[in-house]
Scaffold this active site. Sequence first.
Site, mmCIF file in Angstrom:
data_model
loop_
_atom_site.group_PDB
_atom_site.id
_atom_site.type_symbol
_atom_site.label_atom_id
_atom_site.label_comp_id
_atom_site.label_asym_id
_atom_site.label_seq_id
_atom_site.Cartn_x
_atom_site.Cartn_y
_atom_site.Cartn_z
ATOM 1 N N GLY A 130 18.051 8.821 45.583
ATOM 2 C CA GLY A 130 18.752 9.617 46.420
ATOM 3 C C GLY A 130 19.034 9.007 47.770
ATOM 4 O O GLY A 130 19.588 9.920 48.592
ATOM 5 N N ILE A 160 17.438 -2.216 41.752
ATOM 6 C CA ILE A 160 16.613 -3.424 42.289
ATOM 7 C C ILE A 160 17.224 -4.685 41.247
ATOM 8 O O ILE A 160 17.016 -4.698 40.210
ATOM 9 C CB ILE A 160 15.363 -2.934 42.360
ATOM 10 C CG1 ILE A 160 15.203 -1.838 42.977
ATOM 11 C CG2 ILE A 160 14.771 -4.194 43.258
ATOM 12 C CD1 ILE A 160 15.733 -1.635 44.340
ATOM 13 N N GLU A 248 23.757 -11.345 54.041
ATOM 14 C CA GLU A 248 23.981 -10.945 52.547
ATOM 15 C C GLU A 248 25.374 -10.647 52.473
ATOM 16 O O GLU A 248 26.071 -11.004 51.329
ATOM 17 C CB GLU A 248 23.037 -9.404 52.305
ATOM 18 C CG GLU A 248 23.415 -9.030 51.131
ATOM 19 C CD GLU A 248 22.418 -7.641 50.914
ATOM 20 O OE1 GLU A 248 22.776 -7.071 49.921
ATOM 21 O OE2 GLU A 248 21.667 -7.450 51.565
ATOM 22 N N GLY A 345 47.348 -10.889 29.339
ATOM 23 C CA GLY A 345 47.666 -9.951 28.327
ATOM 24 C C GLY A 345 46.484 -9.406 27.531
ATOM 25 O O GLY A 345 45.343 -9.255 28.119
ATOM 26 N N GLY A 346 46.505 -9.085 26.282
ATOM 27 C CA GLY A 346 45.345 -8.575 25.676
ATOM 28 C C GLY A 346 44.145 -9.351 25.475
ATOM 29 O O GLY A 346 43.171 -8.883 25.593
#
Length: 385
Positions: A130, A160, A248, A345-346
């Site tokens: 949370g 993590i 970081e 492309g694809g």
Amino acid sequence: MKRSIYSQEHEDFRSMIADFITKEVKPHFEQWERDNLVDRDLFRKLGALGVMGFDVPEEYGGSGATSYKYQAVITEESARAAVSFGHFGVSTGIVLPYLLNHASDEQKKRWFPSIATGDTMLCIAMTEPGTGSDLAGIRTTAKLSADGTHYVLNGAKTFITGARNSELCVVVARTSPARADDRRFGLSLLVVATDSEGFEFGRKLEKIGLRSSDTNELSFTDVRVPVENLLGEQDRGFSYLGRNLARERLQIGVGACATATAAIQFAKEYTQQRQVFGTAVASFQNTKFVLAECATEVAALQAMVDQGVELDDAGELTAADAAKIKLFGTEVAGRVIDKCLQLHGGYGYMLEYPIARLYADTRVSRIYGGTSEVMKTIIAKDLGL
């Protein structure tokens, strides 16, 4: 544009890393991607190469004070080869600085020799189910025992990186209640052995990218952590996090620039080989213009990143500097890699082509280490807004 931050010594180091990648990483990387975990022995091989102990004093088997440029070279060469070293960058570039800056002499003697050899890897547990960017909301607790010999750690963490391949985890926990006027007070950093009783691995999370690096849920149930494993001073953990997050974010910016540079090269090579209507795709004006736009954006980003590396070496990289590098770097990388995939492309959507892996790996860079929105908040605050 010509770069000037590297010396011949750095270029010699680059050659050594490129050779290591060819021999020790590329033959195994596809399997590591399938396993969602690199071979643990990879880090010991890197230790033998002398790159696990950047900035670790020589008396503990490290390389002593070292420029961050060497780590930047590793990032660039990994991107160029479209591979990764698992959570090497997290352990060495992000978590180790916490120990370098805040470990006591006794802790350094205990931990540094095996870190330098690659026998001990590091991870850090900040994010909770949370609590993402709002670190002051951390609920994991560490209560000092009645006899003052250990903390009792309880709580849960998520997202993590590298925990299953680590021996030590720096856990951010609340050791004292927050103050009414300072929610950040009361957080501490505890170095916890991952084989401690009550330290449990939850799910190994399935990600759309960065698949060779494990990402985990963790839980702590009455984990006993010796007081000797408190990093720095109790209740001052938030200030330590703030100081180390600049490195970081610089590292994420370096990675963003390296992957965008690699993407341009992959797209250039592909479009020169791919024929459409009997003509190489690279010969079309649209292809030339797209790659020209990408190259120009990346050149601007490279100049910014290089200045950030120099500032870091000088000890002058600010939180706002790092936020700008991460924000601009990750947004540029997202745009450039998307355009380079389109030129494939694809086939760009197929994992057998490195551009597909870069595309999936890069998306999270705008989220971890602080979201782009958090970076904008930091920059705005620096502007006095």
